[in-house]
Design an enzyme around this catalytic site. Sequence first.
Site, short mmCIF file in Angstrom:
data_model
loop_
_atom_site.label_atom_id
_atom_site.label_comp_id
_atom_site.label_asym_id
_atom_site.label_seq_id
_atom_site.Cartn_x
_atom_site.Cartn_y
_atom_site.Cartn_z
N PRO A 263 0.78 -1.24 0.00
CA PRO A 263 0.00 0.00 0.00
C PRO A 263 0.82 1.29 0.00
O PRO A 263 0.24 2.37 0.00
CB PRO A 263 -0.80 -0.11 1.30
CG PRO A 263 0.08 -0.88 2.22
CD PRO A 263 0.83 -1.86 1.34
N GLY A 264 2.13 1.19 0.01
CA GLY A 264 2.93 2.40 -0.12
C GLY A 264 3.64 2.88 1.14
O GLY A 264 4.28 3.93 1.12
N LYS B 223 6.27 1.58 2.59
CA LYS B 223 7.72 1.58 2.39
C LYS B 223 8.11 2.53 1.25
O LYS B 223 9.14 3.19 1.33
CB LYS B 223 8.20 0.15 2.12
CG LYS B 223 7.92 -0.77 3.30
CD LYS B 223 8.26 -2.21 3.02
CE LYS B 223 7.76 -3.12 4.11
NZ LYS B 223 6.31 -3.40 4.03
N CYS C 283 6.92 -10.56 5.60
CA CYS C 283 6.39 -10.46 6.96
C CYS C 283 5.99 -11.87 7.42
O CYS C 283 4.91 -12.07 7.97
CB CYS C 283 5.23 -9.48 7.04
SG CYS C 283 3.90 -9.81 5.87
#
Lengths: 153, 316
Positions: free
Chosen positions: B118-119, B121, B241
Amino acid sequence: MKLHFLKSKEKRNLIEELEKIYGITELPYLLLETGKQKIRGFSGHLSKEEIVQLTRLTNVEIIGAYLINKKDEEARISFDAIQLFKEKITKNIIEINNQQLQLWLRGYDLEIRAPRGIIILKHQEDFVGIGKSNTEKIFNYVPKERKLKTKIS
Amino acid sequence: MKPLFKQRMETLLPDKEDFEKYNKIIHIGPESFIRCNTIKIPIEKLLSKLKKKWNVVQPFSNYPEIMLVNQNLEPGELGNSLEHTLGYYYIQEISSMLPPLALDPKPNELILDLCASPGSKTSQIAMYMQNQGTIIANDLNIGRIKILSTNLEKCGVTNAIITRKDAIGLCASLSKSTFPKFDKILVDAPCSGEGTLRSSPKTFLMWNPKLIKKFSRQQKTFVAFALKCLKKGGTLVYSTCTHAPEENEEVVDFALKNFPVKIEKISLPLKTRQGITSWNNKSYHNDVKHSCRIYPQDNNSEGFFVAKMTLLEEVK
């Protein structure tokens, strides 16, 4: 994606308009016009040619950030671009109080008398949005997805 | 916890007390970490604003942009503040901030974020690049692209180009062309998500060993194709993750055994454990131990895995 890079003359005209309304005298971006007369700014170091090459290799969805809407009579800076330009905006700024801020962020128009046209709203040291005044009222342009959904405490 | 998942975690955490700590913390929600978005506001200014309403601390002196809201909050409280609306901070779990720290982006670099949505990083990378240089932020799904675009817009990111293509297809097209090779690439790969149990308990139910195998195959391909787009001496950070070794060390092992890469030691602001060198009767390259495993019980965080590679020779 159809690319329309703004030519020097178009950029110059746009800056002239921004200077008149906001006091902004420079736009250090590669400017592109996308659908609905939206101007996007790209601060990256890729050249126009490299960007065009990229569009041939893949689906380019977005370049840079949405800065300005030219759809209306006056060029309107986007909600997020106000933060990027905050050091450069010197004109048509109106300070609002805490109560007005709470209304504004929830999407309400503000009953404030101001000169007709675009108004930048400031709360203390924060630029909190852009609106349009009809001299009696400032119409709210906070994007729908950014409006606060909570009740005013 | 599904029995096979429990068994695998007990193998990864053979110390009984350690496993008990893990098993306890994964049922508690994560802490409230935020990242100051220095594109829009200086750290000190944000801190002074937030301290008026919350108990905010900066746990890492080398990374003052990382802040912890150290108190109980109402649901949605972090997302409903004026400062969040204005994009002054980004709500981001601490372990998710680690891959960009390992990548160490600099202004004027050309960086590829291969699975960007979703942005979180991407916006962190743009912030460290001071909106200079270029990030190509790619994702496949149009819905996820919209979320990515909204988040980058909110953070005032102006040096990113968002592309929509499958990761392999994008890398294949780029590597065959004369498009410049990248200085750095982040492959934050889709994974089984075992590390996200605290924020996403539904992962307990969705966990499936077949998915791990599927992801592992896909992740190796992503890394193989991404390396083709990297310049000599360039950096690739691989992260997930999840705790599953098939999706972590096995992927790094694959890179080490098939490509001219070197694994770099990483210094991160959390307690990390070294990568394991064997799993399920498979032995991995010894350098895999330089990878970092992040366990929730060590830092009161989510679980993560990060590895950093340098490309020694361009891959044709």
